[in-house]
Write a protein that holds these residues in place. Structure first.
Motif, PDB file in Angstrom:
ATOM      1  N   THR A  64      23.436   0.138  37.851  1.00 29.16           N
ATOM      2  CA  THR A  64      23.585   1.529  37.429  1.00 29.16           C
ATOM      3  C   THR A  64      22.654   1.847  36.261  1.00 29.16           C
ATOM      4  OG1 THR A  64      25.421   0.898  35.985  1.00 29.16           O
ATOM      5  CG2 THR A  64      25.980   1.684  38.187  1.00 29.16           C
ATOM      6  N   PRO A  65      22.192   3.108  36.152  1.00 28.17           N
ATOM      7  CA  PRO A  65      21.317   3.472  35.039  1.00 28.17           C
ATOM      8  C   PRO A  65      22.030   3.523  33.694  1.00 28.17           C
ATOM      9  CG  PRO A  65      21.802   5.400  36.380  1.00 28.17           C
ATOM     10  CD  PRO A  65      22.352   4.218  37.114  1.00 28.17           C
ATOM     11  N   ILE A  66      23.362   3.627  33.717  1.00 30.07           N
ATOM     12  CA  ILE A  66      24.170   3.649  32.492  1.00 30.07           C
ATOM     13  C   ILE A  66      25.179   2.508  32.568  1.00 30.07           C
ATOM     14  CG2 ILE A  66      25.805   4.985  31.101  1.00 30.07           C
ATOM     15  CD1 ILE A  66      24.524   7.525  32.422  1.00 30.07           C
ATOM     16  N   VAL A  67      25.268   1.731  31.496  1.00 25.95           N
ATOM     17  CA  VAL A  67      26.178   0.587  31.457  1.00 25.95           C
ATOM     18  C   VAL A  67      27.031   0.684  30.198  1.00 25.95           C
ATOM     19  CG1 VAL A  67      26.365  -1.922  31.447  1.00 25.95           C
ATOM     20  CG2 VAL A  67      24.481  -0.840  32.672  1.00 25.95           C
ATOM     21  N   ILE A  68      28.357   0.540  30.363  1.00 29.74           N
ATOM     22  CA  ILE A  68      29.284   0.591  29.235  1.00 29.74           C
ATOM     23  C   ILE A  68      30.038  -0.731  29.154  1.00 29.74           C
ATOM     24  CG2 ILE A  68      31.252   1.781  28.200  1.00 29.74           C
ATOM     25  CD1 ILE A  68      30.477   4.259  29.817  1.00 29.74           C
ATOM     26  N   PHE A  69      29.992  -1.365  27.980  1.00 23.81           N
ATOM     27  CA  PHE A  69      30.719  -2.604  27.731  1.00 23.81           C
ATOM     28  C   PHE A  69      31.807  -2.335  26.694  1.00 23.81           C
ATOM     29  CE2 PHE A  69      26.467  -4.938  28.532  1.00 23.81           C
ATOM     30  CZ  PHE A  69      26.689  -4.953  29.904  1.00 23.81           C
ATOM     31  N   ASP A  70      33.057  -2.550  27.071  1.00 27.25           N
ATOM     32  CA  ASP A  70      34.180  -2.332  26.158  1.00 27.25           C
ATOM     33  C   ASP A  70      34.572  -3.660  25.521  1.00 27.25           C
ATOM     34  OD1 ASP A  70      36.427  -1.481  24.814  1.00 27.25           O
ATOM     35  OD2 ASP A  70      37.256  -0.346  26.492  1.00 27.25           O
ATOM     36  N   GLU A  71      34.291  -3.820  24.235  1.00 32.62           N
ATOM     37  CA  GLU A  71      34.586  -5.037  23.462  1.00 32.62           C
ATOM     38  C   GLU A  71      34.066  -6.306  24.172  1.00 32.62           C
ATOM     39  OE1 GLU A  71      35.595  -5.045  20.521  1.00 32.62           O
ATOM     40  OE2 GLU A  71      36.730  -3.213  20.170  1.00 32.62           O
ATOM     41  N   PRO A  72      32.769  -6.372  24.460  1.00 26.31           N
ATOM     42  CA  PRO A  72      32.254  -7.504  25.245  1.00 26.31           C
ATOM     43  C   PRO A  72      32.310  -8.841  24.526  1.00 26.31           C
ATOM     44  CG  PRO A  72      30.444  -6.207  24.380  1.00 26.31           C
ATOM     45  CD  PRO A  72      31.703  -5.440  24.080  1.00 26.31           C
ATOM     46  N   THR A  73      32.323  -8.845  23.181  1.00 25.52           N
ATOM     47  CA  THR A  73      32.246 -10.119  22.457  1.00 25.52           C
ATOM     48  C   THR A  73      33.604 -10.687  22.078  1.00 25.52           C
ATOM     49  OG1 THR A  73      32.053  -9.024  20.293  1.00 25.52           O
ATOM     50  CG2 THR A  73      30.018  -9.453  21.489  1.00 25.52           C
ATOM     51  N   THR A  74      34.680  -9.980  22.384  1.00 29.04           N
ATOM     52  CA  THR A  74      36.016 -10.466  22.029  1.00 29.04           C
ATOM     53  C   THR A  74      36.290 -11.804  22.712  1.00 29.04           C
ATOM     54  OG1 THR A  74      36.866  -8.224  21.759  1.00 29.04           O
ATOM     55  CG2 THR A  74      38.484  -9.969  22.101  1.00 29.04           C
ATOM     56  N   GLY A  75      36.678 -12.801  21.930  1.00 29.45           N
ATOM     57  CA  GLY A  75      37.017 -14.111  22.477  1.00 29.45           C
ATOM     58  C   GLY A  75      35.822 -14.983  22.819  1.00 29.45           C
ATOM     59  N   GLN A  76      34.610 -14.520  22.504  1.00 29.10           N
ATOM     60  CA  GLN A  76      33.410 -15.282  22.849  1.00 29.10           C
ATOM     61  C   GLN A  76      32.930 -16.103  21.652  1.00 29.10           C
ATOM     62  OE1 GLN A  76      32.486 -15.375  25.852  1.00 29.10           O
ATOM     63  NE2 GLN A  76      33.251 -13.509  26.791  1.00 29.10           N
ATOM     64  N   ASP A  77      32.357 -17.269  21.945  1.00 27.17           N
ATOM     65  CA  ASP A  77      31.775 -18.074  20.875  1.00 27.17           C
ATOM     66  C   ASP A  77      30.357 -17.576  20.576  1.00 27.17           C
ATOM     67  OD1 ASP A  77      30.134 -19.056  22.905  1.00 27.17           O
ATOM     68  OD2 ASP A  77      31.208 -20.966  23.083  1.00 27.17           O
ATOM     69  N   ALA A  78      29.723 -18.187  19.579  1.00 25.59           N
ATOM     70  CA  ALA A  78      28.413 -17.715  19.132  1.00 25.59           C
ATOM     71  C   ALA A  78      27.371 -17.771  20.248  1.00 25.59           C
ATOM     72  CB  ALA A  78      27.945 -18.541  17.935  1.00 25.59           C
ATOM     73  N   HIS A  79      27.428 -18.828  21.053  1.00 21.53           N
ATOM     74  CA  HIS A  79      26.459 -18.962  22.155  1.00 21.53           C
ATOM     75  C   HIS A  79      26.591 -17.812  23.140  1.00 21.53           C
ATOM     76  CE1 HIS A  79      24.134 -20.630  25.462  1.00 21.53           C
ATOM     77  NE2 HIS A  79      25.189 -20.484  26.245  1.00 21.53           N
TER      78      HIS A  79
END
Length: 233
Positions: A155-170
């Protein structure tokens, strides 16, 4: 395709006004982070952009299309949305089928679907997990899977809602590289996040919501230095 939000108000029933007269223009190719405390209206605003919610007052335009006149299925051809909670999004019995569903449903050819699916899985590092059931994955990987499912739709528009929650640094860096790749393709990228480091590093524009109102909108390097404003939000 540009996004225009005009005098947008959204009410949940008669008691809660989640958004209060929001005006916002997001030009094609913009890279925007929406920040604010829990309950500020961030997710409500994002769900207006893909048609899951409709305005109580005001208008939302995706290109030349008024979202109030379109179903979420129609808008999904233009706006991909990765939920904050992947368990509200995932439904297939295999990782591969989860990612293939979007491009297949949008009418891509089998060859295009395969290519988009493989690229999306490789981008999130799940290309060796294709035969697993999504719920065999840890929560952090299920979030990555939900991102891949959206990426595969092209899609030409992409929405990420809280994508980094629970993720490590890598994995946060990996998600950041996905954002950079989408930007390089000229796509519009919008995130909702409490991770200000992530916003500062990968997003050029920041919008601040407080109590359903838009209180700041500008370059990340300027907005994120307004300590008193951020403390109030």
């Amino acid at each position: 395709m540009d996004i225009q939000v005009k005098d947008l108000t959204h009410k949940y029933g008669s008691q809660v006004t989640a958004l209060k007269g929001i005006n916002l223009e997001i030009p094609e190719g913009d890279c925007l982070a929406i920040i604010g405390e829990n309950g500020a209206g961030k997710t409500t605003l994002a769900k207006q952009l893909n048609g899951l919610l409709k305005p109580s007052q005001g208008e939302v335009w995706i290109g030349d299309r008024n979202t109030d006149k379109l179903t979420p299925a129609k808008i999904a051809r233009h706006v991909g949305y990765a939920f904050q909670n992947p368990d509200q999004q995932l439904f297939a019995s295999k990782v591969l089928d989860e990612v293939r569903f979007g491009p297949t449903n949008l009418g891509y050819s089998p060859e295009e679907t395969t290519q988009l699916t493989q690229q999306a899985l490789a981008a999130v590092g799940l290309d060796d997990q294709v035969d697993k059931h999504p719920y065999e994955l840890h929560l952090a990987d299920r979030k990555l899977l939900s991102l891949a499912a959206v990426l595969a739709m092209g899609t030409p528009i992409v929405i990420f809602d809280e994508p980094t929650t629970g993720q490590d640094a890598h994995h946060i860096q990996q998600i950041g590289e996905i954002v950079k790749q989408l930007k390089s393709q000229g796509r519009t990228v919008i995130t909702i996040s409490h991770d200000l480091d992530f916003c500062a590093r990968y997003f050029k524009r920041v919008v601040v919501l407080r109590g359903g109102e838009l209180i700041a909108d500008g370059p990340a390097g300027e907005v994120l230095l307004q300590v008193d404003l951020l403390a109030s939000a």
